[in-house]
Design a protein around this motif. Structure first.
Motif, short mmCIF file in Angstrom:
data_model
loop_
_atom_site.label_atom_id
_atom_site.label_comp_id
_atom_site.label_asym_id
_atom_site.label_seq_id
_atom_site.Cartn_x
_atom_site.Cartn_y
_atom_site.Cartn_z
N LEU A 245 0.84 -1.20 0.00
CA LEU A 245 0.00 0.00 0.00
C LEU A 245 0.86 1.24 0.00
N GLU A 246 0.28 2.31 -0.56
CA GLU A 246 0.95 3.59 -0.67
C GLU A 246 -0.06 4.69 -0.47
N THR A 247 0.34 5.73 0.24
CA THR A 247 -0.51 6.90 0.41
C THR A 247 0.34 8.04 0.95
N THR A 248 -0.28 9.19 1.10
CA THR A 248 0.34 10.33 1.75
C THR A 248 -0.57 10.73 2.90
N ALA A 249 0.01 10.88 4.08
CA ALA A 249 -0.76 11.25 5.27
C ALA A 249 -0.34 12.63 5.74
N THR A 250 -1.29 13.39 6.25
CA THR A 250 -1.01 14.66 6.91
C THR A 250 -1.10 14.40 8.40
N VAL A 251 0.01 14.67 9.10
CA VAL A 251 0.08 14.42 10.54
C VAL A 251 0.51 15.69 11.26
N VAL A 252 0.39 15.68 12.58
CA VAL A 252 0.77 16.81 13.42
C VAL A 252 2.10 16.47 14.09
N CYS A 253 3.05 17.38 13.99
CA CYS A 253 4.36 17.19 14.62
C CYS A 253 4.19 17.12 16.14
N SER A 254 4.83 16.15 16.75
CA SER A 254 4.73 15.96 18.21
C SER A 254 5.46 17.03 19.00
N LYS A 255 6.37 17.74 18.35
CA LYS A 255 7.15 18.76 19.06
C LYS A 255 6.61 20.18 18.86
N CYS A 256 6.26 20.54 17.61
CA CYS A 256 5.88 21.93 17.34
C CYS A 256 4.42 22.09 16.92
N LEU A 257 3.69 20.99 16.77
CA LEU A 257 2.27 20.96 16.45
C LEU A 257 1.92 21.50 15.06
N THR A 258 2.91 21.58 14.15
CA THR A 258 2.60 21.97 12.78
C THR A 258 2.20 20.73 11.99
N ARG A 259 1.39 20.95 10.99
CA ARG A 259 0.96 19.85 10.13
C ARG A 259 1.97 19.67 9.01
N PHE A 260 2.23 18.41 8.65
CA PHE A 260 3.12 18.15 7.53
C PHE A 260 2.72 16.83 6.89
N ASP A 261 3.10 16.68 5.63
CA ASP A 261 2.78 15.47 4.87
C ASP A 261 3.92 14.47 4.98
N VAL A 262 3.55 13.22 5.08
CA VAL A 262 4.54 12.15 5.13
C VAL A 262 4.09 11.05 4.16
N PRO A 263 4.97 10.67 3.22
CA PRO A 263 4.61 9.57 2.32
C PRO A 263 4.70 8.25 3.06
N LEU A 264 3.73 7.37 2.85
CA LEU A 264 3.71 6.08 3.51
C LEU A 264 3.70 4.97 2.47
N HIS A 265 4.50 3.96 2.72
CA HIS A 265 4.57 2.79 1.84
C HIS A 265 4.90 1.59 2.70
N THR A 266 4.18 0.51 2.50
CA THR A 266 4.50 -0.71 3.25
C THR A 266 4.07 -1.93 2.47
N GLU A 267 4.68 -3.02 2.80
CA GLU A 267 4.31 -4.33 2.26
C GLU A 267 3.84 -5.18 3.42
N TRP A 268 2.88 -6.05 3.18
CA TRP A 268 2.33 -6.90 4.22
C TRP A 268 1.91 -8.22 3.62
N GLU A 269 1.71 -9.22 4.48
CA GLU A 269 1.26 -10.51 3.99
C GLU A 269 0.36 -11.18 5.01
N GLU A 270 -0.52 -12.01 4.52
CA GLU A 270 -1.43 -12.79 5.34
C GLU A 270 -1.60 -14.16 4.71
N TRP A 271 -1.92 -15.13 5.53
CA TRP A 271 -2.27 -16.47 5.06
C TRP A 271 -3.71 -16.72 5.45
N LEU A 272 -4.51 -17.21 4.51
CA LEU A 272 -5.93 -17.46 4.73
C LEU A 272 -6.29 -18.87 4.29
N THR A 273 -7.33 -19.43 4.89
CA THR A 273 -7.84 -20.73 4.47
C THR A 273 -9.35 -20.76 4.72
N GLU A 274 -10.02 -21.58 3.93
CA GLU A 274 -11.46 -21.76 4.16
C GLU A 274 -11.74 -23.08 4.89
#
Length: 174
Positions: A59-88
């Protein structure tokens, strides 16, 4: 993001690839420093291994978050890979040191909870706008990245205050 069991059972030795845009509702209310995020671009590849389905997602997206130190908003690109195993098949649902195989209990299979979990793990735990963020002044509250204040913010450990007084008295005599 959903996929039908019929489609999963039809893939055989092939890999089923899905590309979708996914919107996760309400995540901003759950994560304090998350302001908003763009719809997620999700790619999922599903392959069959015996009676198990191996789901590999990205997955990929861009998130707007609040800085924990100065409380300004900024954008951070997010990208991750994940996996799951499923069965019926309940007999193949298992948890080992290598992996956990989840039992599919509905048709179609909803992959949104797995996408949501991957998104939560990708968000910065303590977002900081930049490495050298100076934060807010604890006395006057100004953003020290933008304004230089003249507040005295030096804190003395109360256990050492008497020692500080002693140094001040001896320094005044000199």
């Amino acid at each position: 993001m959903q996929v039908s069991l019929r489609e999963l059972n039809r893939i055989g030795a092939e890999t089923l690839v899905l590309n979708e845009t996914v919107e996760l509702e309400g995540l901003e209310r759950e994560v304090r420093q998350l302001v908003r995020f763009e719809p997620l671009r999700v790619q999922v590849a599903i392959s069959r291994n015996d009676h198990r389905f191996h789901v590999q997602g990205e997955l990929e997206t861009t998130a707007t978050v609040v800085c924990s130190k100065c409380l300004t908003r900024f954008d951070v690109p997010l990208h991750t890979e994940w996996e799951e195993w499923l069965t019926e098949h309940p007999a193949y649902a298992e948890e080992t040191e290598e992996r956990e195989v989840q039992l599919i209990e509905s048709d179609p299979v909803d992959l949104t909870p797995y996408i949501r979990e991957a998104m939560l793990f990708t968000l910065p735990f303590i977002p900081v706008c930049r490495e050298d963020c100076k934060g807010l002044c604890p006395k006057c509250g100004v953003n020290r990245n933008e304004v230089t204040c003249t507040c005295d913010t030096e804190r003395i450990d109360p256990r050492l205050a008497a020692l500080q007084d002693w140094f001040n008295q001896h320094h005044e005599k000199d």
